[in-house]
Enzyme design. Structure first.
Site, PDB file in Angstrom:
ATOM      1  N   GLU A  95      -2.013  35.057  12.285  1.00 54.15           N
ATOM      2  CA  GLU A  95      -1.774  36.326  11.592  1.00 54.15           C
ATOM      3  C   GLU A  95      -1.781  37.482  12.597  1.00 54.15           C
ATOM      4  OE1 GLU A  95      -4.059  38.766   7.959  1.00 54.15           O
ATOM      5  OE2 GLU A  95      -5.004  37.043   8.953  1.00 54.15           O
ATOM      6  N   LYS A 144       1.750  39.699   3.182  1.00 58.66           N
ATOM      7  CA  LYS A 144       0.480  39.190   2.676  1.00 58.66           C
ATOM      8  C   LYS A 144       0.248  39.694   1.255  1.00 58.66           C
ATOM      9  CE  LYS A 144      -4.322  38.649   4.299  1.00 58.66           C
ATOM     10  NZ  LYS A 144      -5.222  38.931   5.452  1.00 58.66           N
ATOM     11  N   CYS A 146      -3.565  34.134   5.544  1.00 54.01           N
ATOM     12  CA  CYS A 146      -5.031  34.181   5.556  1.00 54.01           C
ATOM     13  C   CYS A 146      -5.667  34.230   4.173  1.00 54.01           C
ATOM     14  CB  CYS A 146      -5.498  35.334   6.425  1.00 54.01           C
ATOM     15  SG  CYS A 146      -7.231  35.139   6.959  1.00 54.01           S
ATOM     16  N   ARG A 186     -16.627  -8.322 -20.298  1.00 56.97           N
ATOM     17  CA  ARG A 186     -15.858  -9.251 -21.105  1.00 56.97           C
ATOM     18  C   ARG A 186     -16.778 -10.284 -21.773  1.00 56.97           C
ATOM     19  NH1 ARG A 186     -10.584 -10.414 -21.774  1.00 56.97           N
ATOM     20  NH2 ARG A 186     -10.618  -8.145 -21.688  1.00 56.97           N
ATOM     21  N   GLY A 188     -11.409 -22.776  -1.066  1.00 55.66           N
ATOM     22  CA  GLY A 188     -10.579 -21.742  -0.452  1.00 55.66           C
ATOM     23  C   GLY A 188     -11.120 -20.353  -0.726  1.00 55.66           C
ATOM     24  N   ASN A 196       3.151 -29.683  -8.991  1.00 56.45           N
ATOM     25  CA  ASN A 196       2.716 -28.960 -10.183  1.00 56.45           C
ATOM     26  C   ASN A 196       2.002 -29.841 -11.201  1.00 56.45           C
ATOM     27  OD1 ASN A 196       3.616 -26.585  -9.142  1.00 56.45           O
ATOM     28  ND2 ASN A 196       5.503 -26.500 -10.341  1.00 56.45           N
ATOM     29  N   ASN A 236     -13.294 -25.115 -23.925  1.00 59.54           N
ATOM     30  CA  ASN A 236     -13.407 -25.425 -25.355  1.00 59.54           C
ATOM     31  C   ASN A 236     -14.673 -26.228 -25.629  1.00 59.54           C
ATOM     32  OD1 ASN A 236      -9.832 -26.057 -25.625  1.00 59.54           O
ATOM     33  ND2 ASN A 236     -10.950 -24.134 -25.811  1.00 59.54           N
ATOM     34  N   GLU A 275      -0.833 -13.278  -4.102  1.00 64.05           N
ATOM     35  CA  GLU A 275      -0.158 -14.422  -4.714  1.00 64.05           C
ATOM     36  C   GLU A 275       0.676 -13.994  -5.913  1.00 64.05           C
ATOM     37  OE1 GLU A 275      -3.377 -17.925  -3.529  1.00 64.05           O
ATOM     38  OE2 GLU A 275      -3.379 -17.076  -5.559  1.00 64.05           O
ATOM     39  N   ALA A 332       2.231 -19.008  -7.149  1.00 61.46           N
ATOM     40  CA  ALA A 332       1.346 -19.583  -8.159  1.00 61.46           C
ATOM     41  C   ALA A 332       2.219 -20.265  -9.197  1.00 61.46           C
ATOM     42  CB  ALA A 332       0.489 -18.500  -8.822  1.00 61.46           C
TER      43      ALA A 332
END
Length: 687
Positions: free
Chosen positions: A58, A127, A183, A360, A376, A462, A477, A491, A497
């Site tokens: 300034e 200013k 400023c 939960r 893992g 799979n 269950n 992933e 996955a």
């Protein structure tokens, strides 16, 4: 942008960055010629360094501490001559310069910032707020911007726009729009730069004086960083320094550059002729503003005032040749490099995961969980969270029903670690050999592997994954339990996955928004903080040293190690997590992600490593390798795996880097094409 910059992949100006500077020249009170020389010297340094915008203090052409000398005609005449000389002599310098000088208009004296580019006065900003308290007496000499009548003035023989409502924009540099305040304007509750930001300015300049007293430097630093965060902008601050009168005050010459809440650079206070530079990320600012709907709502509420802003467009002359990025890009955007920050991050993520699972369980009234343990990284972290959730609920750890389920490719190493981990954590520990049921399934399908033929196709893989998941859900269950998922964010992003199995499907997944790189450090944090005891620490170290593999295709034997490498198939997780962060968090173009990755990963000495990574494990990637794995990532993320994410179970979001929950951060069609992303990558990334 020059032709060289437009075609050079390594130039920061091609990728949405702009180099800026805060300059603090030494001054002499009431000596405009000396002050012009000092300002020009720093302007030339800035131009040579590839700087696009430089802000000066300034009233730097007169010195701030001239007091009643401001009303002397001789001083004002010398200031006007010095400003004209600066405009003329800076014409051969690329970049924009915001200089401070007193200016007389309409019989009034204004404290002004003058914006100069290539010999042209782009605008003059008076200013807005003059301090008249404690040591400040500006209202004795100056008037505020609101007192001006005219909207144009004559400076250095040029007719230029005048007012605090100016936005300076360079259309040839996308996203570069800046606003100037002076400023005290930055200290008031509702700042001019705030309106400038709402009107579209991404870079905010503050030409300041601001004498130094104890504690003030920290306050100013916080003020700048907070403004940059609040306005989602870059904030450049330059305060008067050496040479100002010390009759009653002292001056430290603080120079600060901040961006969206982060301090990018700060100079050494009390030093002469400083030039502090930083590379501002305009694309990141644009991405954050685009996503923050409340920012735009706030602009809407002030639309009548924002309509009054005047835009000054100019063709920004950038420095010739490519300008290399000097900004540090973290190699691990999900993992802080600093030990203290990383420990705090891990502690926070850990508590979020535990809180998610305990809530939960409390909400459902279920007191047991079932989890598959492979030996893992992911199942290890999930098992730790499950065990500590029982602690928080006041339930025995035996309520964690942990099962390891060896298949055709399970190695002795991972099987042993799974058993050791379950024992060390004090959970229920079980083993179910899935090979008999898998063979039956293969036989039912008429698959040749049922008779021992080495046909290791996707069906073979799979069937094993599906058998494990089927057992887990039926066990839940049977025992009245909840299945805890283990699949991580990396992933999910890569689609690594099998649909409907444990990495993708569960009753509740504690890892779903935690990337693979952070999973590793969460486990390392558990070891470092010794929360789980010596027995657990030993097996956790062994798990951290284990190669990441799905262990679905048999090798030469159970002691030979895995025959599959996940990273050989989908890419190094440390690199793919980098790509994921910038695509998910900011939506960057692939070429920009590749540019950032090259800057972070292209040299082992660039970027920052978390300090617990030994030298022997530090990798680097050249641009062709980055391009290869980014191509793989884009194809998987955009085109082939969204249908899996659309069916994700509930999971807690842990970080601002984003999650892939279809109910949270990421909603996308399952049948989108990746062509636009892949074409952009091929067209703009060499190699």
């Amino acid at each position: 942008m020059t032709s060289a910059q437009a075609h050079d992949f390594t130039s920061l100006y091609r990728h949405g960055f702009v180099r800026v500077a805060s300059a603090v020249p030494v001054v002499r009170v009431a000596d405009p010629e000396f002050n012009c020389d000092a300002t020009l010297a720093l302007a030339r340094r800035a131009a040579a360094d590839g700087v696009a915008i430089t802000v000066f203090p300034e009233l730097g052409f007169s010195a701030y501490t001239a007091d009643d000398l401001f009303h002397q005609n001789a001083l004002q005449g010398a200031v006007d001559d010095a400003v004209a000389r600066f405009v003329h002599e800076s014409a051969d310098l690329p970049g924009v310069f915001a200089i401070g000088a007193p200016q007389r208009f309409e019989g009034r004296l204004f404290n002004c910032g003058i914006v100069v580019h290539r010999g042209q006065v782009l605008g003059v900003v008076p200013k807005s707020y003059l301090p008249g308290y404690r040591e400040f007496y500006e209202k004795r000499q100056f008037v505020a911007a609101r007192d001006a009548v005219s909207e144009r003035v004559l400076v250095a023989g040029q007719d230029a726009p005048f007012g605090s409502d100016l936005l300076f924009a360079a259309p040839n540099v996308p996203g570069l729009v800046f606003h100037v305040e002076i400023c005290e304007d930055g200290w008031v509750p509702v700042t001019p730069s705030g309106f400038g930001a709402l009107a579209g300015a991404t870079v905010l300049l503050n030409l300041s004086a601001s004498n130094i007293v104890i504690g003030k430097a920290g306050y100013r630093r916080n003020l700048c960083t907070n403004h940059s965060a609040r306005y989602i902008a870059a904030y450049l601050y330059s305060a008067a320094g050496p040479g100002e009168s010390t009759t009653d005050l002292a001056w430290d010459g603080q120079a600060v550059i901040a961006e969206n809440g982060s301090l990018l650079a700060e100079g050494e206070r009390f030093e002469s002729n400083q030039l502090v530079t930083a590379d501002v990320d305009l694309e990141r600012l644009a991405a954050d503003r685009l996503r923050m709907t409340s920012f735009n709502d706030n602009a809407h509420d002030h639309r009548e005032r924002l309509k009054r802003f005047r835009r000054v467009d100019f063709e920004l002359e950038l420095p010739p040749g490519p300008v290399r990025l000097r900004r540090e890009i973290q190699r691990f955007p999900y993992v802080p490099a600093n030990t203290a920050d990383r420990n705090e991050r891990c502690r926070e993520v850990h508590h979020i995961q535990v809180q998610g699972l305990t809530q939960r369980l409390a909400a459902t009234g279920i007191e047991k969980v079932v989890i598959g343990v492979s030996g893992g990284l992911d199942s290890t972290q999930a098992l730790i969270i499950a065990a500590q959730s029982m602690d928080k609920l006041g339930l025995p750890r035996e309520n964690v029903l942990a099962y390891t389920m060896p298949g055709f490719a399970t190695t002795n190493h991972t099987l042993t670690n799974a058993h050791k981990l379950m024992k060390a954590l004090g959970t229920s520990a079980h083993e179910i050999d899935i090979r008999p049921s898998a063979r039956q399934m293969l036989a039912d399908l008429g698959h040749p592997a049922a008779d021992g033929s080495p046909v290791y196709d996707v069906t073979f893989e799979n069937v094993q994954a599906g058998e494990r998941t089927s057992h887990l859900f039926r066990l839940a269950n049977h025992h009245g339990a909840l299945v805890v998922g283990t699949g991580d964010l990396s992933e999910q992003a890569l689609g690594w996955a099998t649909y409907g199995v444990g990495d993708q499907m569960s009753h509740y997944n504690v890892n779903a928004s935690v990337p693979k790189t952070l999973i590793r450090y969460l486990i390392a944090w558990e070891v470092a903080t010794e929360q789980l005891g010596e027995g657990a620490d030993e097996v956790l170290r062994s798990i951290l040293a284990t190669e990441i593999s799905p262990e679905l295709v048999p090798g030469d034997g159970p002691d030979s190690g895995p025959s599959q490498s996940s990273e050989a198939k989908v890419g190094p997780y440390e690199l793919q997590d980098f790509h994921l962060y910038y695509l998910l968090r900011f939506g960057y173009r692939p070429s920009r992600i590749a540019y950032l990755a090259q800057h972070a990963w292209g040299d082992v000495n660039a970027g920052r490593w978390p300090d617990l990574v030994p030298e022997s494990e530090r990798n680097s990637y050249d641009l062709p390798t980055i391009k290869k794995w980014l191509r793989e990532f884009l194809w998987r993320f955009i085109q082939t795996s969204q249908f899996k994410r659309s069916a994700m179970p509930n999971a807690p979001k842990v970080g601002s880097g984003g999650s892939l929950s279809p109910r949270g951060d990421w909603r996308a069609p399952s049948d989108a094409s990746a062509r636009a992303w892949l074409d952009e990558l091929e067209a703009n990334v060499p190699g």
